[in-house]
Scaffold this active site. Structure first.
Site, mmCIF file in Angstrom:
data_model
loop_
_atom_site.group_PDB
_atom_site.id
_atom_site.type_symbol
_atom_site.label_atom_id
_atom_site.label_comp_id
_atom_site.label_asym_id
_atom_site.label_seq_id
_atom_site.Cartn_x
_atom_site.Cartn_y
_atom_site.Cartn_z
ATOM 1 N N ARG A 198 -6.442 -3.128 -0.345
ATOM 2 C CA ARG A 198 -6.268 -4.279 -1.216
ATOM 3 C C ARG A 198 -6.701 -5.755 -0.697
ATOM 4 O O ARG A 198 -6.607 -5.759 0.761
ATOM 5 C CB ARG A 198 -4.655 -4.361 -1.617
ATOM 6 N N LYS A 221 1.912 -2.653 0.004
ATOM 7 C CA LYS A 221 2.669 -2.607 -1.302
ATOM 8 C C LYS A 221 3.530 -1.537 -1.557
ATOM 9 O O LYS A 221 4.826 -1.750 -1.935
ATOM 10 C CB LYS A 221 1.707 -2.540 -2.516
#
Length: 322
Positions: A198, A221
């Site tokens: 990401r 995350k």
């Protein structure tokens, strides 16, 4: 007992009737208010009146505050989520929680979409946040009524197009990134493309995240660290450039200069999609890709399965007519 919560509020947590009796837990904005409430409860006990809150009078906002004080503050995005929940309560007119219904929330969804232009995916996230408030308070014994939106169905979403870059587009993009005035843009883009990270993960690495020839992403995350191999050349190229400066805005400009058109909401995420797509097209397998991307649910990784040359290859040979 009165204690100060991480949110700054003061919580009364007592069992007026002693061990095994009903527990009273309520939070206040000041220690004085909390003490006054504690005295009130103990005075009622001294008078021989059993503590019984009677009619549940808390509003939706008060329930949200209770959730935040007891659990929400422990979440990575707890503060941001509480802001969204408070805004939802205000949109709904902050009703008494016992009178709040699924029908009210269904109307709220329609108004949000028609008046505010909010998409179904955003509404589904709001639904999940509010649903979690009731579920968590029920688990804690702080809410004795049913979850009013438990049976309300979320919107069914069409699977999003996952756009990825061709080799020619990758080179064009990297050329624009290298020409950028942002000193980190080129390196963050290469790291994201090489590891499927990401953007925030690639942008946030420091020297301590690198070992020859590997990069470890922490604070992900999912909350789980993952370590991804990188080439010796990329390791040597990156190691003296970290830590990086923020460069997502510069990436947007590089995409525009490259004349690359992306679906809405897939700006920096295109690097992750590009890695996953090329990994499978070159013969990588789904389970390995799941570990690289850090997906907790294989269904997320299966969105790329159609790109795998061997995906469903046995259909013609193994079907009843094969």
């Amino acid at each position: 007992m009165i204690k100060k919560l991480p949110s700054g509020r003061w919580q009364v947590d007592i069992q007026p009737g002693g061990r095994g009796q009903k527990r009273v837990r309520k939070s206040f904005g000041s220690k004085t208010e909390a003490k006054r409430f504690e005295n009130f409860v103990l005075a009622r006990l001294a008078e021989g009146v059993e503590w019984n809150p009677g009619v549940e009078r808390r509003t939706l906002r008060e329930l949200i505050q209770q959730w935040y004080d007891s659990y929400g503050h422990t979440l990575k995005d707890g503060h941001r989520r509480k802001r969204k929940l408070d805004a939802m309560a205000d949109h709904l007119g902050n009703p008494r929680a016992t009178s709040f219904t699924a029908s009210q929330f269904a109307t709220y969804r329609r108004v949000r979409m028609e008046s505010d232009g909010v998409g179904e995916n955003t509404i589904n996230h709001e639904h999940a946040y509010l649903n979690a408030v009731f579920n968590e308070l029920i688990r804690q014994g702080e809410w004795s009524h049913p979850n009013p939106i438990k049976h309300l169905r979320k919107f069914r979403l069409d699977e999003q197009e996952l756009s990825f870059l061709t080799q020619e587009q990758i080179q064009r993009l990297l050329d624009e990134c290298q020409a950028s005035s942002n000193p980190s843009l080129y390196y963050v883009t290469k790291l994201a493309l090489a590891t499927g990270a990401r953007w925030s993960e690639a942008e946030g690495v420091t020297r301590s995240n690198f070992t020859p020839y590997r990069v470890t992403y922490n604070y992900t995350k999912s909350g789980k660290s993952r370590s991804i191999p990188i080439s010796k050349e990329l390791y040597q190229e990156l190691i003296d450039e970290v830590p990086f400066v923020s460069c997502s805005a510069a990436f947007r400009k590089a995409i525009e200069r490259s004349s690359i058109e992306l679906p809405k909401g897939q700006l920096t995420h295109v690097c992750r999609h590009t890695f996953a797509s090329h990994f499978l097209m070159k013969g990588g397998d789904i389970l390995t890709l799941q570990r690289i991307l850090g997906h907790s649910d294989i269904k997320l990784t299966m969105r790329y399965a159609h790109l795998c040359p061997r995906h469903l290859e046995g259909v013609t040979e193994l079907s009843p007519l094969g």
